[in-house]
Every structure is written in structure tokens, then in C-alpha cells.
Design an enzyme around this catalytic site. Structure first.
Site, mmCIF file in Angstrom:
data_model
loop_
_atom_site.group_PDB
_atom_site.id
_atom_site.type_symbol
_atom_site.label_atom_id
_atom_site.label_comp_id
_atom_site.label_asym_id
_atom_site.label_seq_id
_atom_site.Cartn_x
_atom_site.Cartn_y
_atom_site.Cartn_z
ATOM 1 N N HIS A 1 -0.815 0.456 -9.733
ATOM 2 C CA HIS A 1 -1.498 -0.476 -8.820
ATOM 3 C C HIS A 1 -2.050 -1.674 -9.599
ATOM 4 O O HIS A 1 -3.258 -1.938 -9.599
ATOM 5 C CB HIS A 1 -2.617 0.250 -8.060
ATOM 6 C CG HIS A 1 -3.017 -0.471 -6.799
ATOM 7 N ND1 HIS A 1 -3.413 0.168 -5.664
ATOM 8 C CD2 HIS A 1 -3.068 -1.802 -6.507
ATOM 9 C CE1 HIS A 1 -3.705 -0.722 -4.723
ATOM 10 N NE2 HIS A 1 -3.501 -1.929 -5.221
ATOM 11 N N ARG B 1 0.854 -1.193 0.000
ATOM 12 C CA ARG B 1 0.000 0.000 0.000
ATOM 13 C C ARG B 1 0.889 1.242 0.000
ATOM 14 O O ARG B 1 1.968 1.245 0.607
ATOM 15 C CB ARG B 1 -0.897 0.029 1.246
ATOM 16 C CG ARG B 1 -2.062 -0.949 1.201
ATOM 17 C CD ARG B 1 -3.119 -0.546 0.172
ATOM 18 N NE ARG B 1 -4.261 -1.444 0.152
ATOM 19 C CZ ARG B 1 -4.413 -2.493 -0.669
ATOM 20 N NH1 ARG B 1 -3.479 -2.783 -1.560
ATOM 21 N NH2 ARG B 1 -5.512 -3.236 -0.616
HETATM 22 N N1 LIG Z 1 -0.648 -3.975 -5.149
HETATM 23 C C1 LIG Z 1 -1.587 -4.874 -5.328
HETATM 24 O O1 LIG Z 1 -2.092 -5.027 -6.426
HETATM 25 C C2 LIG Z 1 -1.986 -5.749 -4.168
HETATM 26 C C3 LIG Z 1 -2.779 -6.880 -4.431
HETATM 27 C C4 LIG Z 1 -3.112 -7.721 -3.370
HETATM 28 C C5 LIG Z 1 -2.695 -7.426 -2.095
HETATM 29 N N2 LIG Z 1 -1.929 -6.318 -1.876
HETATM 30 C C6 LIG Z 1 -1.454 -6.024 -0.514
HETATM 31 O O2 LIG Z 1 -0.724 -7.129 -0.009
HETATM 32 C C7 LIG Z 1 -1.042 -7.283 1.371
HETATM 33 C C8 LIG Z 1 -0.670 -8.665 1.853
HETATM 34 O O3 LIG Z 1 -1.592 -9.625 1.364
HETATM 35 P P1 LIG Z 1 -1.597 -11.132 1.899
HETATM 36 O O4 LIG Z 1 -2.757 -11.814 1.281
HETATM 37 O O5 LIG Z 1 -0.247 -11.747 1.761
HETATM 38 O O6 LIG Z 1 -1.867 -10.858 3.467
HETATM 39 P P2 LIG Z 1 -1.735 -11.879 4.696
HETATM 40 O O7 LIG Z 1 -1.843 -13.290 4.228
HETATM 41 O O8 LIG Z 1 -2.661 -11.392 5.742
HETATM 42 O O9 LIG Z 1 -0.225 -11.680 5.196
HETATM 43 C C9 LIG Z 1 0.198 -10.556 5.894
HETATM 44 C C10 LIG Z 1 1.624 -10.790 6.406
HETATM 45 O O10 LIG Z 1 2.086 -9.573 7.023
HETATM 46 C C11 LIG Z 1 2.509 -9.870 8.347
HETATM 47 N N3 LIG Z 1 2.268 -8.731 9.236
HETATM 48 C C12 LIG Z 1 1.107 -8.071 9.481
HETATM 49 N N4 LIG Z 1 1.284 -7.092 10.389
HETATM 50 C C13 LIG Z 1 2.591 -7.155 10.744
HETATM 51 C C14 LIG Z 1 3.388 -6.437 11.662
HETATM 52 N N5 LIG Z 1 2.877 -5.441 12.416
HETATM 53 N N6 LIG Z 1 4.683 -6.777 11.779
HETATM 54 C C15 LIG Z 1 5.225 -7.779 11.052
HETATM 55 N N7 LIG Z 1 4.523 -8.512 10.146
HETATM 56 C C16 LIG Z 1 3.219 -8.198 10.012
HETATM 57 C C17 LIG Z 1 1.676 -11.069 8.779
HETATM 58 O O11 LIG Z 1 2.310 -11.694 9.881
HETATM 59 P P3 LIG Z 1 1.727 -13.089 10.487
HETATM 60 O O12 LIG Z 1 2.095 -14.128 9.447
HETATM 61 O O13 LIG Z 1 2.450 -13.259 11.745
HETATM 62 O O14 LIG Z 1 0.231 -12.895 10.618
HETATM 63 C C18 LIG Z 1 1.676 -11.885 7.486
HETATM 64 O O15 LIG Z 1 2.883 -12.599 7.364
HETATM 65 C C19 LIG Z 1 -2.521 -6.932 1.431
HETATM 66 O O16 LIG Z 1 -2.915 -6.544 2.734
HETATM 67 C C20 LIG Z 1 -2.633 -5.790 0.442
HETATM 68 O O17 LIG Z 1 -2.442 -4.554 1.100
HETATM 69 C C21 LIG Z 1 -1.572 -5.478 -2.886
#
Ligand SMILES: NC(=O)c1ccc[n+]([C@@H]2O[C@H](COP(=O)([O-])OP(=O)(O)OC[C@H]3O[C@@H](n4cnc5c(N)ncnc54)[C@H](OP(=O)(O)O)[C@@H]3O)[C@@H](O)[C@H]2O)c1
Length: 306
Positions: free
Chosen positions: A269, A221
Site C-alpha cells: 500500500h 482498495r
Molecule cells: N493505494 C494508494 O496508495 C492510494 C492512494 C490514494 C488514493 N487511493 C485510492 O484511489 C481512489 C481514487 O482517488 P481519486 O482522488 O482519483 O478519486 P476521485 O477524484 O473521487 O475519482 C473517483 C473516480 O471514480 C469514478 N467512480 C466512482 N464511483 C463510480 C461508479 N460507481 N462507477 C463508475 N465510476 C465511478 C468517479 O466518477 P465521476 O468522475 O463520474 O465522479 C471518478 O471518475 C481513492 O478513493 C482511494 O481509494 C489509493
């Protein structure tokens, strides 16, 4: 069962047709102000009015992985929020990030510029060991990216909130291990959710801890990055460049200092797009399981913020 659809960024008809085909037992309709009460909603960035007018909803199915926009709304306590997990996004993210890292590592920008200038010149091959990749966020997308990057034999490290064991990835967890994680990283990839804990995490202090000549790929983000801090570190030479897919303001305004910056590669994006068919199939599967009272993946932990 009545499902209402409220997505601000897409043409609704193909989604409505797809949801009706996947859930023939349900009545599926497009939300508009004053619409009848529904049981479930499929949403992307709905207005507050939508939430206020639909107090009987049991679950909101978000058509993306990130729920930061949704969690800014005033939501009933007991409303379940379910995000997409993967649904075809992970492989797109892996190809985008690998492309960005390899483009930088293999100096393709420079080779293309040389060719355009009529030069046939070689650069000294770089050592992969000098370009360790660090991935912030080892969730659904981060782990898929880590596996893809590891295939190219870069050293890979990952940082998450709770410890994660991913084969071939050196794991770091929590705020106490962030500095060690950064100090051994040269190419940094951000795949964190946007929460109160992660907003502005890519700032002068954290980016300055990376190995000199660092490179950033932000695909999470825009609000993770303090934009002027990146510009200052590019200016100082500590950072070699960045590939950015997300920005604090989207679309990126005309005249923004990122536009045309020679060390930045920008995309609008688009690193991992929501794929309609895969998303509808996943939502239909989860919605039926939810109705049967079974546990489902991707239910957002609201106090945690993701
Ligand atoms: N640019 C784009 O087109 C696009 C598309 C899709 C998604 N995204 C972004 O990608 C993000 C990640 O997606 P995802 O599906 O991989 O999410 P996810 O499965 O919820 O994974 C989030 C990861 O971040 C870690 N995390 C969260 N808060 C943290 C903190 N305070 N300190 C350290 N680590 C932390 C989590 O730790 P734990 O494993 O310990 O829970 C987990 O490993 C989304 O939230 C979105 O913003 C962007």
C-alpha cells in the site's frame, strides 16, 4: 479557531508543527480522550470515540484521498468531510502504474529471470495496439494516470460514473457501458473509490470479460478485488498476472496465497503516499476558504460515497 489532530498511522509531532506553522492563527492540538472541543479536525482513520466526543466539529480534513474508512463511522449529518485531492499523490500514482504496465508489457520479469540463469535471449517485440489499457475511475488520480499512460502510446480507455472527456482517452460511463469498456481492455487499472457500488467490482465475471492474457493493476482498495477469483483466472490462463498494492487484509497475512505467487507483484500500500508538506499546505488553504464560506474542492458527497 481550534484544530484537533487525530491520525492513527503517523508520528503526530511533525504534523502538529507543520499545521501550526501553516495556520499560525489557529490553536492546534493532538486529540486524546476527553480533549476540549475543536472547530476542525485533521484525521486519518479516527476511532468512533473521537467523533462521539467532538460534536462541535464543522469539518473533518482527511489526510488521504479515500474516505471509505471514515464513512464507516457514525457521523453527524452536517459535518463536512474534505479529502485530499492530488497533494503530490497523482504523480506518484502515474509513475507506479506506468512502471507496472511497462514492466509487464516489456516482459522485464522474464528478461531478469533469463539473465539470472545466464541466458542472453530475446523475445519478439509486442504491439502496443494489442495491449489497450483501461482505467476504472477517471477522477483526480485516474486522469493523471491516463495522461501518463497515453504518453507511451498505448490505446487508453477510461470508465467513470458520469461521462468524462479526457484528451486521448476513449470514455465509457455508467454500468451500461462497463462490459464494452472491459471487452476492449487488456491491462486494467483500478482507481475507483471504495463504495457500495464498487466493492468486489474486480470479480470473475468482470475480469473474464477482459481480453485474453489480461493484466490487472489494483492501486485503489483491496475490497475492490475478489481475491479467489483472480487466483482462479491466473490458474486458467485468462489472466497473465497482476500488480497489487492494496489487499482485503493489510498487512497481507503470512501464508496468504498471493505471497510468493509467480504471476503477482506485490507492494505494501505504497503506490501514492500522503506527502506531509503538500498535504498540510492544501489543508491550510482549504480550511481558510471553508472558514470564509467559499466553495472548496474535495468535499465528499456522503450519499454518493466519495
Ligand atoms: N493505494 C494508494 O496508495 C492510494 C492512494 C490514494 C488514493 N487511493 C485510492 O484511489 C481512489 C481514487 O482517488 P481519486 O482522488 O482519483 O478519486 P476521485 O477524484 O473521487 O475519482 C473517483 C473516480 O471514480 C469514478 N467512480 C466512482 N464511483 C463510480 C461508479 N460507481 N462507477 C463508475 N465510476 C465511478 C468517479 O466518477 P465521476 O468522475 O463520474 O465522479 C471518478 O471518475 C481513492 O478513493 C482511494 O481509494 C489509493
Amino acid at each position: 479557531m481550534h484544530i484537533t489532530f487525530c491520525c492513527s498511522d503517523t508520528r503526530p509531532e511533525p504534523w502538529l508543527d507543520g499545521l501550526r506553522a501553516a495556520l499560525p492563527e489557529a490553536q492546534v492540538s493532538l486529540w486524546q480522550p476527553g480533549a476540549p472541543q475543536a472547530d476542525h479536525a485533521v484525521v486519518w482513520a479516527p476511532p468512533q470515540q473521537f467523533i462521539d466526543e467532538q460534536p462541535r466539529l464543522k469539518a473533518l480534513f482527511n489526510t488521504g484521498a479515500g474516505v471509505d474508512a471514515l464513512l464507516k463511522l457514525r457521523l453527524p449529518e452536517d459535518l463536512a468531510i474534505v479529502r485530499l485531492d492530488d497533494a503530490g499523490m497523482a504523480v506518484q500514482m502515474a509513475e507506479y502504474v506506468c512502471h507496472a504496465l511497462i514492466r509487464h508489457f516489456r516482459e522485464f520479469d522474464s528478461y531478469e529471470a533469463d539473465m539470472a540463469a545466464g541466458q542472453w535471449s530475446f523475445r519478439k517485440p509486442r504491439r502496443r495496439a494489442d495491449f489497450p489499457v483501461g482505467i476504472l475511475g477517471l477522477g483526480v488520480l485516474g486522469q493523471r494516470v491516463a495522461r501518463a499512460v497515453a504518453q507511451f502510446e498505448f490505446p487508453v480507455r477510461g470508465w467513470s460514473r458520469t461521462p468524462k472527456a479526457v484528451e486521448g482517452v476513449e470514455g465509457f460511463a455508467g454500468p451500461s457501458q462497463l462490459n464494452d469498456f472491459l471487452a476492449g481492455t487488456r491491462m486494467l487499472v483500478c482507481l475507483l473509490p471504495l463504495t457500495d457500488d464498487t466493492r468486489n467490482i474486480l470479480n470473475h465475471c468482470t475480469l473474464a470479460r477482459l481480453l485474453p492474457g489480461a493484466y490487472l493493476v489494483n492501486v485503489a482498495r483491496g475490497a475492490h478485488l475478489v481475491e479467489e477469483d483472480l487466483l482462479a483466472l491466473l490458474e486458467s490462463g485468462h489472466m497473465a498476472g497482476a500488480t497489487l498494492d492494496v489487499f482485503r487484509t493489510e498487512p497481507l497475512p503470512a501464508g496468504h496465497p498471493f505471497r510468493g505467487h509467480p504471476q503477482l507483484t506485490l507492494t505494501p500500500h505504497t503506490s501514492a503516499r500522503t506527502l506531509r508538506e503538500e498535504s498540510i499546505a492544501q489543508i491550510a488553504r482549504k480550511l481558510r476558504a471553508f472558514e470564509r464560506g467559499e466553495p472548496i474542492a474535495g468535499v465528499v458527497d456522503r450519499p454518493r460515497g466519495y
